[in-house]
Design an enzyme around this catalytic site. Structure first.
Site, PDB file in Angstrom:
ATOM      1  N   LYS A 298     -27.306  12.799 -14.068  1.00 13.10           N
ATOM      2  CA  LYS A 298     -25.927  12.496 -14.497  1.00 13.10           C
ATOM      3  C   LYS A 298     -25.911  11.867 -15.887  1.00 13.10           C
ATOM      4  CE  LYS A 298     -25.263  10.312 -10.480  1.00 13.10           C
ATOM      5  NZ  LYS A 298     -26.419  10.846  -9.732  1.00 13.10           N
TER       6      LYS A 298
ATOM      7  N   THR B 110     -32.768   3.312 -17.391  1.00 10.53           N
ATOM      8  CA  THR B 110     -33.212   3.288 -15.990  1.00 10.53           C
ATOM      9  C   THR B 110     -33.349   1.843 -15.506  1.00 10.53           C
ATOM     10  OG1 THR B 110     -34.421   5.300 -16.484  1.00 10.53           O
ATOM     11  CG2 THR B 110     -34.984   4.194 -14.426  1.00 10.53           C
TER      12      THR B 110
ATOM     13  N   HIS C 161     -20.097   0.697  -7.200  1.00 12.20           N
ATOM     14  CA  HIS C 161     -20.627   1.931  -7.801  1.00 12.20           C
ATOM     15  C   HIS C 161     -20.368   3.146  -6.917  1.00 12.20           C
ATOM     16  CE1 HIS C 161     -22.873  -0.815 -10.431  1.00 12.20           C
ATOM     17  NE2 HIS C 161     -23.029   0.224 -11.233  1.00 12.20           N
TER      18      HIS C 161
ATOM     19  N   LYS D 220     -25.772   6.251  -6.114  1.00  5.00           N
ATOM     20  CA  LYS D 220     -26.695   5.294  -6.747  1.00  5.00           C
ATOM     21  C   LYS D 220     -27.808   4.914  -5.777  1.00  5.00           C
ATOM     22  CE  LYS D 220     -26.667   0.955  -9.341  1.00  5.00           C
ATOM     23  NZ  LYS D 220     -27.632   1.490 -10.317  1.00  5.00           N
TER      24      LYS D 220
HETATM   25  N1  LIG Z   1     -28.227   1.328 -18.482  1.00  8.43           N
HETATM   26  C1  LIG Z   1     -27.101   1.996 -18.238  1.00  8.43           C
HETATM   27  O1  LIG Z   1     -26.097   1.839 -18.955  1.00  8.43           O
HETATM   28  C2  LIG Z   1     -27.056   2.949 -17.095  1.00  8.43           C
HETATM   29  C3  LIG Z   1     -28.154   3.077 -16.293  1.00  8.43           C
HETATM   30  N2  LIG Z   1     -28.167   3.968 -15.258  1.00  8.43           N
HETATM   31  C4  LIG Z   1     -29.422   4.093 -14.548  1.00  8.43           C
HETATM   32  O2  LIG Z   1     -30.090   5.271 -15.016  1.00  8.43           O
HETATM   33  C5  LIG Z   1     -30.870   5.833 -13.960  1.00  8.43           C
HETATM   34  C6  LIG Z   1     -30.467   7.290 -13.757  1.00  8.43           C
HETATM   35  O3  LIG Z   1     -29.146   7.334 -13.293  1.00  8.43           O
HETATM   36  P1  LIG Z   1     -28.420   8.739 -12.975  1.00  8.43           P
HETATM   37  O4  LIG Z   1     -28.431   9.596 -14.174  1.00  8.43           O
HETATM   38  O5  LIG Z   1     -27.137   8.378 -12.340  1.00  8.43           O
HETATM   39  O6  LIG Z   1     -29.410   9.333 -11.874  1.00  8.43           O
HETATM   40  P2  LIG Z   1     -29.672  10.867 -11.483  1.00  8.43           P
HETATM   41  O7  LIG Z   1     -30.341  10.832 -10.156  1.00  8.43           O
HETATM   42  O8  LIG Z   1     -28.429  11.650 -11.647  1.00  8.43           O
HETATM   43  O9  LIG Z   1     -30.728  11.362 -12.590  1.00  8.43           O
HETATM   44  C7  LIG Z   1     -32.082  11.031 -12.617  1.00  8.43           C
HETATM   45  C8  LIG Z   1     -32.819  12.229 -13.170  1.00  8.43           C
HETATM   46  O10 LIG Z   1     -34.185  11.867 -13.416  1.00  8.43           O
HETATM   47  C9  LIG Z   1     -34.977  12.982 -13.038  1.00  8.43           C
HETATM   48  N3  LIG Z   1     -36.380  12.558 -12.863  1.00  8.43           N
HETATM   49  C10 LIG Z   1     -36.944  12.017 -11.762  1.00  8.43           C
HETATM   50  N4  LIG Z   1     -38.249  11.784 -12.008  1.00  8.43           N
HETATM   51  C11 LIG Z   1     -38.482  12.191 -13.277  1.00  8.43           C
HETATM   52  C12 LIG Z   1     -39.632  12.198 -14.116  1.00  8.43           C
HETATM   53  N5  LIG Z   1     -40.817  11.740 -13.679  1.00  8.43           N
HETATM   54  N6  LIG Z   1     -39.525  12.671 -15.376  1.00  8.43           N
HETATM   55  C13 LIG Z   1     -38.352  13.135 -15.837  1.00  8.43           C
HETATM   56  N7  LIG Z   1     -37.218  13.152 -15.093  1.00  8.43           N
HETATM   57  C14 LIG Z   1     -37.301  12.680 -13.843  1.00  8.43           C
HETATM   58  C15 LIG Z   1     -34.314  13.517 -11.782  1.00  8.43           C
HETATM   59  O11 LIG Z   1     -34.737  14.847 -11.490  1.00  8.43           O
HETATM   60  C16 LIG Z   1     -32.853  13.439 -12.194  1.00  8.43           C
HETATM   61  O12 LIG Z   1     -32.453  14.620 -12.865  1.00  8.43           O
HETATM   62  C17 LIG Z   1     -30.641   4.920 -12.745  1.00  8.43           C
HETATM   63  O13 LIG Z   1     -31.668   3.952 -12.685  1.00  8.43           O
HETATM   64  C18 LIG Z   1     -29.303   4.258 -13.052  1.00  8.43           C
HETATM   65  O14 LIG Z   1     -29.120   3.038 -12.411  1.00  8.43           O
HETATM   66  C19 LIG Z   1     -27.083   4.745 -14.980  1.00  8.43           C
HETATM   67  C20 LIG Z   1     -25.936   4.625 -15.719  1.00  8.43           C
HETATM   68  C21 LIG Z   1     -25.838   3.725 -16.859  1.00  8.43           C
HETATM   69  O1  LIG Z   2     -26.521   3.929 -11.457  1.00  7.31           O
HETATM   70  C1  LIG Z   2     -25.505   3.754 -12.157  1.00  7.31           C
HETATM   71  O2  LIG Z   2     -24.531   4.513 -12.120  1.00  7.31           O
HETATM   72  C2  LIG Z   2     -25.479   2.615 -13.088  1.00  7.31           C
HETATM   73  N1  LIG Z   2     -26.566   1.924 -13.228  1.00  7.31           N
HETATM   74  C3  LIG Z   2     -26.724   0.775 -14.065  1.00  7.31           C
HETATM   75  C4  LIG Z   2     -26.922  -0.465 -13.221  1.00  7.31           C
HETATM   76  O3  LIG Z   2     -27.591  -0.392 -12.184  1.00  7.31           O
HETATM   77  O4  LIG Z   2     -26.440  -1.531 -13.618  1.00  7.31           O
HETATM   78  C5  LIG Z   2     -25.610   0.645 -15.085  1.00  7.31           C
HETATM   79  C6  LIG Z   2     -24.264   0.988 -14.559  1.00  7.31           C
HETATM   80  O5  LIG Z   2     -23.873  -0.003 -13.676  1.00  7.31           O
HETATM   81  C7  LIG Z   2     -24.270   2.358 -13.894  1.00  7.31           C
END
Ligand SMILES: NC(=O)C1=CN([C@@H]2O[C@H](COP(=O)(O)OP(=O)(O)OC[C@H]3O[C@@H](n4cnc5c(N)ncnc54)[C@H](O)[C@@H]3O)[C@@H](O)[C@H]2O)C=CC1
Ligand SMILES: O=C(O)C1=N[C@H](C(=O)O)C[C@H](O)C1
Length: 248
Positions: A12, A77, A133, A137
């Protein structure tokens, strides 16, 4: 042009990041990798900065590889505790010149929410955090809630604040949330939500609620691009996007 590779590109956040990097005038998307792809593709493509939005269980291996290859990393992440941060600091000391940004939240509003919460922390006897969320998640509590709790707890320690009042002696397990650095954190997972958080403060006769809402994943992209543009001039480990924002 900054050459950028995205890890987790089919996810995503990764997919949204690929679009943002392609659309920005000063960045070029040179690699989009997901599970099963070879990290060597990053060096072949000449990536200068990697953006990681993968999973807590794989991010440390990705970062070890990037640091060893002198590629800067901008990391969204979740799953970073003090032990993981210490490991990164050691790896970065052995590879000076390389920068890693760990950003619990890239939304500008969420960063401000955390800063405002830290500002308010010394003035209130009570504080609790509610993070809300989308139900896809995988981790709880959110990285943002953990970070907020740590920031608030650090201010309370410095101010020598006493314990947060709570007369609970019997409770169903989980009813009072998780304890993060002495702060109660509650998690809600609900279809229709993206990423939301409330920090509730209370004292005699008043409460203060600081709330932030991310309605769409585009809300994170200005921060991701800020990280990509900044990390090349910030060797070592940076935790929190606020260090690249002018918040004086
Ligand atoms: N810091 C921020 O502002 C935000 C952080 N996040 C965090 O980002 C992370 C990902 O969130 P989403 O995109 O919602 O999850 P998601 O599950 O939609 O995407 C994760 C992707 O990583 C891939 N993946 C898994 N292992 C892998 C590897 N070894 N190498 C490359 N790709 C790999 C998966 O196949 C998947 O496509 C989570 O930890 C989430 O909490 C999410 C939104 C905002
Ligand atoms: O997984 C998410 O979606 C998000 N992950 C981050 C967190 O764990 O704080 C950032 C945001 O909240 C969205």
């Amino acid at each position: 042009m900054i050459k950028v590779g995205v890890l987790g590109a089919k996810g995503k956040m990764g997919a949204q990041t690929c679009l943002a990097v392609e659309e920005a005038a000063d960045t070029e998307l040179v690699a989009r990798l997901d599970q099963g792809d070879e990290l060597d593709e990053l060096t072949r493509a000449g990536a200068e900065v990697v953006v990681d939005f993968t999973r807590p269980e794989v991010v440390m291996d990705n970062l070890a590889w990037c640091i060893a290859h002198g590629i800067h990393a901008v990391v969204g992440t979740t799953g970073f505790d003090e032990e993981r941060l210490a490991t990164l600091r050691t790896q970065l000391e052995a590879n000076p010149g390389t920068g890693v940004l760990i950003a619990p939240n890239f939304s500008i509003g969420a960063v401000l929410m955390m800063q405002f919460a830290a500002q308010a922390a010394r003035y209130y006897e009570s504080v609790e955090i509610i993070e809300l969320h989308h139900p896809d998640k995988v981790d709880a509590p959110s990285g943002t809630a953990r970070r907020t709790a740590e920031l608030v707890a650090a201010v309370r320690r410095e101010a020598e604040a006493g314990p947060i009042p709570d007369a609970t002696t019997t409770a169903l397990e989980g009813a009072r949330g998780a304890d993060v650095d002495g702060i109660r954190v509650h998690g809600v997972r609900l279809r229709g939500l993206v990423a939301h958080q409330e920090v509730l403060f209370g004292d005699e006769g008043e409460t203060l609620t600081i709330r932030h809402d991310s309605m769409h994943r585009t809300s994170f992209m200005a921060g991701v691009l800020l990280g990509v543009r900044s990390i090349g001039t910030a060797p070592g480990l940076t935790v929190g996007l606020e260090h690249f924002m002018d918040l004086s």
